[in-house]
Write a protein that holds these residues in place. Structure first.
Motif, PDB file in Angstrom:
ATOM      1  N   TRP A   1      25.135 -31.628   3.023  1.00 25.98           N
ATOM      2  CA  TRP A   1      26.505 -31.908   3.451  1.00 25.98           C
ATOM      3  C   TRP A   1      27.376 -32.150   2.222  1.00 25.98           C
ATOM      4  O   TRP A   1      26.868 -32.524   1.157  1.00 25.98           O
ATOM      5  CB  TRP A   1      26.553 -33.145   4.351  1.00 25.98           C
ATOM      6  CG  TRP A   1      26.212 -32.862   5.781  1.00 25.98           C
ATOM      7  CD1 TRP A   1      25.082 -32.277   6.254  1.00 25.98           C
ATOM      8  CD2 TRP A   1      27.018 -33.160   6.914  1.00 25.98           C
ATOM      9  NE1 TRP A   1      25.124 -32.191   7.624  1.00 25.98           N
ATOM     10  CE2 TRP A   1      26.301 -32.721   8.056  1.00 25.98           C
ATOM     11  CE3 TRP A   1      28.259 -33.765   7.087  1.00 25.98           C
ATOM     12  CZ2 TRP A   1      26.802 -32.867   9.359  1.00 25.98           C
ATOM     13  CZ3 TRP A   1      28.761 -33.910   8.376  1.00 25.98           C
ATOM     14  CH2 TRP A   1      28.032 -33.456   9.499  1.00 25.98           C
ATOM     15  N   ALA A   2      28.677 -31.957   2.408  1.00 26.81           N
ATOM     16  CA  ALA A   2      29.633 -32.177   1.326  1.00 26.81           C
ATOM     17  C   ALA A   2      30.740 -33.122   1.785  1.00 26.81           C
ATOM     18  O   ALA A   2      31.214 -33.036   2.921  1.00 26.81           O
ATOM     19  CB  ALA A   2      30.246 -30.853   0.879  1.00 26.81           C
TER      20      ALA A   2
ATOM     21  N   GLY B   1      30.606 -24.162  -0.014  1.00 27.11           N
ATOM     22  CA  GLY B   1      29.912 -22.965   0.437  1.00 27.11           C
ATOM     23  C   GLY B   1      28.419 -23.137   0.573  1.00 27.11           C
ATOM     24  O   GLY B   1      27.774 -22.482   1.401  1.00 27.11           O
ATOM     25  N   GLY B   2      27.835 -24.025  -0.226  1.00 23.49           N
ATOM     26  CA  GLY B   2      26.402 -24.259  -0.153  1.00 23.49           C
ATOM     27  C   GLY B   2      26.007 -25.358   0.804  1.00 23.49           C
ATOM     28  O   GLY B   2      24.843 -25.764   0.840  1.00 23.49           O
ATOM     29  N   ALA B   3      26.960 -25.856   1.583  1.00 20.86           N
ATOM     30  CA  ALA B   3      26.693 -26.958   2.509  1.00 20.86           C
ATOM     31  C   ALA B   3      26.684 -26.464   3.953  1.00 20.86           C
ATOM     32  O   ALA B   3      27.279 -25.440   4.279  1.00 20.86           O
ATOM     33  CB  ALA B   3      27.756 -28.045   2.344  1.00 20.86           C
ATOM     34  N   THR B   4      26.004 -27.207   4.815  1.00 22.73           N
ATOM     35  CA  THR B   4      26.030 -26.897   6.240  1.00 22.73           C
ATOM     36  C   THR B   4      27.063 -27.737   6.977  1.00 22.73           C
ATOM     37  O   THR B   4      27.463 -27.391   8.092  1.00 22.73           O
ATOM     38  CB  THR B   4      24.651 -27.134   6.881  1.00 22.73           C
ATOM     39  OG1 THR B   4      24.266 -28.497   6.684  1.00 22.73           O
ATOM     40  CG2 THR B   4      23.610 -26.222   6.267  1.00 22.73           C
ATOM     41  N   GLY B   5      27.482 -28.839   6.382  1.00 22.51           N
ATOM     42  CA  GLY B   5      28.496 -29.700   6.980  1.00 22.51           C
ATOM     43  C   GLY B   5      29.481 -30.157   5.925  1.00 22.51           C
ATOM     44  O   GLY B   5      29.116 -30.343   4.763  1.00 22.51           O
ATOM     45  N   THR B   6      30.753 -30.326   6.323  1.00 18.85           N
ATOM     46  CA  THR B   6      31.796 -30.745   5.377  1.00 18.85           C
ATOM     47  C   THR B   6      32.644 -31.843   5.989  1.00 18.85           C
ATOM     48  O   THR B   6      33.074 -31.744   7.145  1.00 18.85           O
ATOM     49  CB  THR B   6      32.737 -29.564   5.028  1.00 18.85           C
ATOM     50  OG1 THR B   6      31.976 -28.416   4.703  1.00 18.85           O
ATOM     51  CG2 THR B   6      33.648 -29.944   3.866  1.00 18.85           C
TER      52      THR B   6
ATOM     53  N   GLY C   1      40.509 -33.578  12.706  1.00 11.90           N
ATOM     54  CA  GLY C   1      40.474 -32.211  13.201  1.00 11.90           C
ATOM     55  C   GLY C   1      39.402 -31.416  12.491  1.00 11.90           C
ATOM     56  O   GLY C   1      38.495 -31.966  11.876  1.00 11.90           O
ATOM     57  N   GLY C   2      39.520 -30.094  12.544  1.00 14.77           N
ATOM     58  CA  GLY C   2      38.509 -29.211  11.972  1.00 14.77           C
ATOM     59  C   GLY C   2      37.784 -28.436  13.058  1.00 14.77           C
ATOM     60  O   GLY C   2      37.910 -28.741  14.251  1.00 14.77           O
ATOM     61  N   LEU C   3      37.034 -27.425  12.662  1.00 16.38           N
ATOM     62  CA  LEU C   3      36.369 -26.538  13.619  1.00 16.38           C
ATOM     63  C   LEU C   3      34.990 -27.017  14.051  1.00 16.38           C
ATOM     64  O   LEU C   3      34.423 -26.464  14.993  1.00 16.38           O
ATOM     65  CB  LEU C   3      36.264 -25.130  13.022  1.00 16.38           C
ATOM     66  CG  LEU C   3      37.601 -24.404  12.801  1.00 16.38           C
ATOM     67  CD1 LEU C   3      37.361 -23.030  12.174  1.00 16.38           C
ATOM     68  CD2 LEU C   3      38.365 -24.272  14.111  1.00 16.38           C
ATOM     69  N   ASP C   4      34.437 -28.025  13.388  1.00 17.85           N
ATOM     70  CA  ASP C   4      33.134 -28.574  13.789  1.00 17.85           C
ATOM     71  C   ASP C   4      33.388 -29.638  14.851  1.00 17.85           C
ATOM     72  O   ASP C   4      33.351 -30.843  14.593  1.00 17.85           O
ATOM     73  CB  ASP C   4      32.427 -29.171  12.566  1.00 17.85           C
ATOM     74  CG  ASP C   4      31.017 -29.663  12.874  1.00 17.85           C
ATOM     75  OD1 ASP C   4      30.636 -29.687  14.063  1.00 17.85           O
ATOM     76  OD2 ASP C   4      30.309 -30.045  11.925  1.00 17.85           O
TER      77      ASP C   4
ATOM     78  N   GLY D   1      34.028 -27.310   9.739  1.00 17.23           N
ATOM     79  CA  GLY D   1      33.975 -28.607   9.081  1.00 17.23           C
ATOM     80  C   GLY D   1      34.843 -29.625   9.785  1.00 17.23           C
ATOM     81  O   GLY D   1      35.403 -29.361  10.861  1.00 17.23           O
ATOM     82  N   VAL D   2      34.962 -30.802   9.172  1.00 15.93           N
ATOM     83  CA  VAL D   2      35.749 -31.911   9.712  1.00 15.93           C
ATOM     84  C   VAL D   2      36.819 -32.299   8.698  1.00 15.93           C
ATOM     85  O   VAL D   2      36.526 -32.447   7.507  1.00 15.93           O
ATOM     86  CB  VAL D   2      34.859 -33.141  10.002  1.00 15.93           C
ATOM     87  CG1 VAL D   2      35.691 -34.288  10.558  1.00 15.93           C
ATOM     88  CG2 VAL D   2      33.723 -32.768  10.950  1.00 15.93           C
TER      89      VAL D   2
END
Length: 221
Positions: free
Chosen positions: A33-34, A92-97, A115-118, A160-161
């Motif tokens: 995660w980032a 880019g190398g993370a699965t969650g942001t 907000g965000g798309l996750d 991400g969030v």
């Protein structure tokens, strides 16, 4: 107010790194995660400090920080156009942001617009913050974080969030509501700051994305 620069390359050509702005990227081995602040330093004061402590030693971390004595808004690059290479590498190398920002909000109202798309993680973070006593609302319009090109959504899952923290909320993270660089650099934080960080980190922990301290090694650009 529109951005002064259309891209990171345009900003870098006109500004001096280490004097006008700084970039920090940390890559703990195995971190999935980032936690980022693309308007850190004195651009959206307090956002970088929250992102850094949420990241701790177990998440990827990135901050673009404004270092000017005044006029740091000129260093603002909109999230959907934020193309700084280090940031894209971290995310880019993370699965969650988790992307932390500051906005003006209503005077005296301490709140987070999220907000965000996750959407699943958005709901988890909102719930954790509310349980910790923080006021959370849905982010709307330009701060909704729904654009696919928004840097928070440019991870491996394209989702991400984005957490937009009002000025009143961020001021409450520092003694006497002092958002100055001197205060932020002093390391002094309020109980509210630590409660906020702990609430957000609890979601990452529940996802199994926090690394054991013994396994953490990091590199910095």
């Amino acid at each position: 107010m529109p951005d002064r620069y259309s891209s990171y390359a345009a900003l870098a050509a006109a500004r001096v790194e280490g004097v006008d702005y700084s970039r920090t990227a940390v890559f703990p081995l195995g971190a999935t995660w980032a936690s980022i602040a693309i308007h850190g330093g004195s651009i959206e004061a307090g956002s970088g400090e929250v992102a850094r402590d949420v990241a701790g030693a177990g998440l990827r971390f990135y901050e673009f920080a404004g270092l000017l004595d005044s006029g740091n808004r000129e260093l603002h690059l909109t999230s959907s156009r934020f193309d700084e290479p280090m940031a894209l590498d971290v995310v880019g190398g993370a699965t969650g942001t988790l992307s932390f920002h500051g906005y003006t909000g209503t005077a005296g109202v301490a709140e987070t617009a999220i907000g965000g798309l996750d959407r699943a993680t958005v709901e988890q973070v909102a719930t954790a913050l509310r349980r910790a006593g923080f006021h959370v609302v849905d982010a709307l319009g330009r701060i909704a974080g729904g654009h696919p090109a928004n840097v928070c959504n440019r991870n491996s899952r394209s989702a991400g969030v984005q957490l937009e923290m009002s000025r009143a909320l961020r001021a409450g993270f520092f003694p006497r509501g002092d958002l100055s660089q001197r205060m932020r650099d002093s390391g002094r934080r309020t109980d509210s700051f630590w409660a906020y960080v702990t609430a957000v980190r609890s979601v990452v922990a529940d996802c199994g994305a926090l690394l054991p301290r013994s396994s953490v090694h990091s590199s910095r650009w």
